[in-house]
Write a protein that holds these residues in place. Structure first.
Motif: not given
Ligand SMILES: Cc1ncc(COP(=O)(O)O)c(C=O)c1O
Length: 398
Positions: A43, A45, A64, A87, A134, A184, A187, A223-224, A258-261, A357
């Motif tokens: 992810a 973001k 993602d 997304t 979704r 999803h 987070s 993710g999350g 979709e992992p980010g954190r 983040y």
């Molecule tokens: C659609 C979607 N996918 C993936 C993520 C990544 O989440 P995280 O960083 O908690 O794994 C987010 C973040 O909120 C999201 O909105």
């Protein structure tokens, strides 16, 4: 080579990422699938610094993206369109147009209206867009309310009960090919149960659709997964993956996550210098640092906890302090009533777990230019984004 040398060379505030920690976090998730068909869509973001995104690409991740900008960053970093999931709760016409023309792995559809708009654009372009829906399973992620997304009261997705009808509609449309279901629920989730229940909900949906002749290819579990900012218990990433595989195996469908954190969060520290220390009789002791909500929004946004440590500890007993930034906002505080070892003006502090983040949410309030980012890799460090200058910050203006 230490954090002190980096701070001396590039100045503070600055972000420092450890590439080996990112590699390790990726491998832990990837290996836990034990060969079950899957794709780990990083992810962007969480942190879309080009060097970070390229690193994840080199490790074998897919992507993602939550905006067109992120889609383009992903393609510039080497991801093929069929490795990118897009997304976004409010995709603009231009975003839809470009996403359709790129032929992404899936555009995650957020509403009946968006379904319609994607179909129209695909037909106009003479193509067929791969889409996923979704779904919002109305499951409480038990995370902070500002980062929970899977409840009826949240703006994301469509209620899961409405999903079968919308999948039928997608299957009927000339410009759409339904390939997946997406969920999803939030987070920084620290218990397994909501994640497992969300996975089971989309698996059940996929089974029901298959019985109607709508065969999906993947289930995107979002993710999350949370990390331990304060040393408290969190879900073991391998247990999380095993729970997803257990829920999905009978369906035989590919799992996308979709992992980010969890991939980048623990890999980053923010280095900041103490610029003032003050205390008046009967009042708190304030440690004022040169980083603030401009460099790390999370404490001001959701009262988030980050460990803060002097890089070179001084002798003496820790005492309660507020660690605050230099911004003229009362929410600009990294920690309140926190026990901190003695510090003096000029000392370097490390704010931990800012790889996700942190820089990605940075902004230039008070005309504060963006801070540099550094990558440490195999004992060497390099600047992956230099400090923005005031001229650069002002260069868009009349
Ligand atoms: C659609 C979607 N996918 C993936 C993520 C990544 O989440 P995280 O960083 O908690 O794994 C987010 C973040 O909120 C999201 O909105």
């Amino acid at each position: 080579m230490g954090l002190q040398d980096i701070a001396a060379a590039v100045g503070t505030p600055c972000y420092v990422y450890d590439a080996d920690l990112i590699r390790g976090a990726y491998a832990t998730l990837d290996e836990a699938f034990e060969g079950y068909p899957h794709a780990i869509h990083y992810a962007l973001k969480a942190n879309s610094a080009l060097a970070v995104v390229r690193l994840l690409h080199a490790l074998g991740a897919h992507a993602d993206a939550n905006s067109l900008g992120e889609v383009d960053v992903a393609t510039r970093c080497g991801f093929r369109p069929d490795q990118i999931i897009f997304t976004g709760v409010g995709k603009s016409a231009a975003e839809i147009d470009r996403a359709v023309s790129l032929g992404l792995l899936a555009i995650n559809v957020e509403s009946p209206g968006e379904l319609d708009r994607i179909d129209q654009r695909a037909v106009a372009q003479g193509t067929v867009a791969r889409v996923a829906l979704r779904v919002n399973p109305d499951i409480d992620a038990r995370s902070h309310p500002h980062i929970s997304t899977g409840l009826k009261s949240n703006k994301f997705g469509v209620p899961i009960d409405e999903a079968p009808a919308l999948f039928r509609e997608m299957a009927r449309r000339k410009g759409l090919r339904p390939v997946g279901a997406h969920v999803h629920i939030g987070s920084q989730i620290t218990t397994l149960d909501p994640l497992t229940r969300a996975a089971e909900a989309v698996v059940a949906l996929a089974h029901a659709l298959r019985a109607e002749g709508i065969a999906l290819q993947h289930l995107d579990m979002g993710g999350g997964l949370g990390i331990s900012y304060d040393g408290g218990p969190v879900v073991n990433p391998a247990d999380y993956v095993r729970a997803l595989v257990t829920a999905t195996r009978a369906s035989g469908l590919q799992i996308a996550i979709e992992p980010g954190r969890v991939l980048v969060g623990p890999a980053g520290v923010l280095l900041t210098t103490v610029v003032d220390v003050k205390q008046f009789p009967g009042a708190k002791r304030f440690v004022v640092v040169d980083a603030g909500m401009t460099e790390l929004m999370r404490p001001a946004l959701y009262n988030a906890f980050h460990r803060i440590e002097p890089v070179v500890p001084r002798a003496g007993e820790p005492g309660p302090v507020d660690v605050v930034g230099p911004i003229c906002e009362s929410t600009d505080a990294y920690a309140r009533d926190r026990l901190l070892a003695p510090v003096e003006v000029g000392d370097l502090l490390a704010v931990r777990d800012v790889g996700a983040y942190g820089a990605g949410m940075a902004h230039t309030y008070l005309r504060r230019p963006l801070s540099p980012e550094v990558m440490v890799e195999r004992g060497e460090w390099r600047v992956i984004r230099r400090r923005q200058t005031l001229d650069e910050l002002l260069s868009l203006e009349e």
